[in-house]
Design a protein around this motif. Structure first.
Motif, PDB file in Angstrom:
ATOM      1  N   UNK A 143       0.822  -1.222   0.000  1.00 30.52           N
ATOM      2  CA  UNK A 143       0.000   0.000   0.000  1.00 30.52           C
ATOM      3  C   UNK A 143       0.849   1.263   0.000  1.00 30.52           C
ATOM      4  N   UNK A 144       2.155   1.103   0.112  1.00 28.50           N
ATOM      5  CA  UNK A 144       3.023   2.282   0.117  1.00 28.50           C
ATOM      6  C   UNK A 144       3.034   3.003   1.447  1.00 28.50           C
ATOM      7  N   UNK A 145       2.677   2.330   2.506  1.00 27.36           N
ATOM      8  CA  UNK A 145       2.689   2.939   3.830  1.00 27.36           C
ATOM      9  C   UNK A 145       1.762   2.216   4.770  1.00 27.36           C
ATOM     10  N   UNK A 151      -3.488   7.272   6.963  1.00 23.38           N
ATOM     11  CA  UNK A 151      -4.638   7.890   7.617  1.00 23.38           C
ATOM     12  C   UNK A 151      -4.329   9.281   8.152  1.00 23.38           C
ATOM     13  N   UNK A 152      -3.105   9.493   8.599  1.00 18.54           N
ATOM     14  CA  UNK A 152      -2.783  10.798   9.172  1.00 18.54           C
ATOM     15  C   UNK A 152      -2.153  11.709   8.126  1.00 18.54           C
ATOM     16  N   UNK A 153      -1.059  11.276   7.521  1.00 21.82           N
ATOM     17  CA  UNK A 153      -0.375  12.134   6.557  1.00 21.82           C
ATOM     18  C   UNK A 153      -1.109  12.200   5.231  1.00 21.82           C
ATOM     19  N   UNK A 154      -1.397  11.047   4.646  1.00 18.78           N
ATOM     20  CA  UNK A 154      -2.019  11.027   3.321  1.00 18.78           C
ATOM     21  C   UNK A 154      -3.379  11.683   3.290  1.00 18.78           C
ATOM     22  N   UNK A 155      -4.205  11.384   4.272  1.00 15.72           N
ATOM     23  CA  UNK A 155      -5.544  11.973   4.307  1.00 15.72           C
ATOM     24  C   UNK A 155      -5.487  13.477   4.557  1.00 15.72           C
ATOM     25  N   UNK A 164      -8.094   5.520  -0.531  1.00 10.43           N
ATOM     26  CA  UNK A 164      -8.356   4.146  -0.958  1.00 10.43           C
ATOM     27  C   UNK A 164      -7.719   3.160   0.027  1.00 10.43           C
ATOM     28  N   UNK A 165      -6.478   3.436   0.442  1.00 10.65           N
ATOM     29  CA  UNK A 165      -5.791   2.550   1.393  1.00 10.65           C
ATOM     30  C   UNK A 165      -6.519   2.502   2.729  1.00 10.65           C
ATOM     31  N   UNK A 166      -6.962   3.648   3.235  1.00 13.95           N
ATOM     32  CA  UNK A 166      -7.656   3.687   4.531  1.00 13.95           C
ATOM     33  C   UNK A 166      -8.982   2.939   4.452  1.00 13.95           C
ATOM     34  N   UNK A 167      -9.707   3.084   3.356  1.00 11.90           N
ATOM     35  CA  UNK A 167     -10.945   2.321   3.175  1.00 11.90           C
ATOM     36  C   UNK A 167     -10.625   0.832   3.176  1.00 11.90           C
TER      37      UNK A 167
END
Length: 185
Positions: A143-145, A151-155, A164-167
């Motif tokens: 997922x690249x992380x 959830x914190x940085x990307x979002x 997409x990754x958090x979902x």
């Protein structure tokens, strides 16, 4: 001072996470924990065996300080800023665990089934923990992380891949908790 000893409200914790994120964005850094494993492997010489670990790990030293801070902060929170009650689960969750013959964690993060010395090395629990750890490790790289990074940085940076990754993390967790765990236990 009592407010330090209990669970902090979401608005205090959320504000502090937001302040950390603004600070990191200001300095051009990103937050995540899984990248530290790559850094530690690179420091240990894994770059001799794989190109993935050949990078300038010295530029990531600041992130290792984040991990050290998380460990020291966790120690301080448990030993000096805790009322001793630990983690309190919802009674419905405790009832579901008991249906699967898993004792409630009684204030700990995990039930004794997964943490006691005699249980950890039974084939079932050892296999469960090993397979789960491999899935988490593979998933965070694929997922690249990790969950914290996405959830914190990307979002907070409004990145679609992080959404997409958090979902995916949430759906996977729900499937594991409601369907796989009852099948295993």
């Amino acid at each position: 001072m009592y407010s330090f000893y209990g669970t902090w409200p979401w608005y205090v914790s959320g504000f502090l996470i937001g302040a950390v994120m603004l600070t990191l964005i200001y300095f051009g850094k990103t937050f995540g924990m899984s990248s530290n494993l790559r850094t530690l492997c690179s420091i240990s010489g894994a770059g001799k065996f794989s190109d993935f670990f050949r990078f300038d790990w010295k530029s990531q030293r600041w992130n290792l300080v984040v991990v050290l801070g998380a460990m020291i902060g966790g120690f301080i929170a448990v030993h000096f800023l805790s009322d001793g009650s630990g983690v309190n689960l919802n009674p419905a969750t405790v009832a579901k665990l008991q249906e699967m013959n898993i004792d409630a964690p009684n204030g700990k993060l995990l039930p004794e089934l997964f943490t006691s010395g005699e249980n950890v090395f039974t084939p079932k629990i050892f296999g469960f923990l090993l397979f789960g750890g491999l899935l988490v490790g593979f998933g965070s790289r694929y997922a690249g992380g990790c969950t914290s990074g996405h959830a914190i940085t990307g979002m907070s940076n409004l990145q679609l891949p992080s959404l997409i990754a958090v979902i995916g993390f949430f759906v996977g967790g729900l499937i594991a908790a409601h369907f796989l765990l009852p099948l295993i236990f």
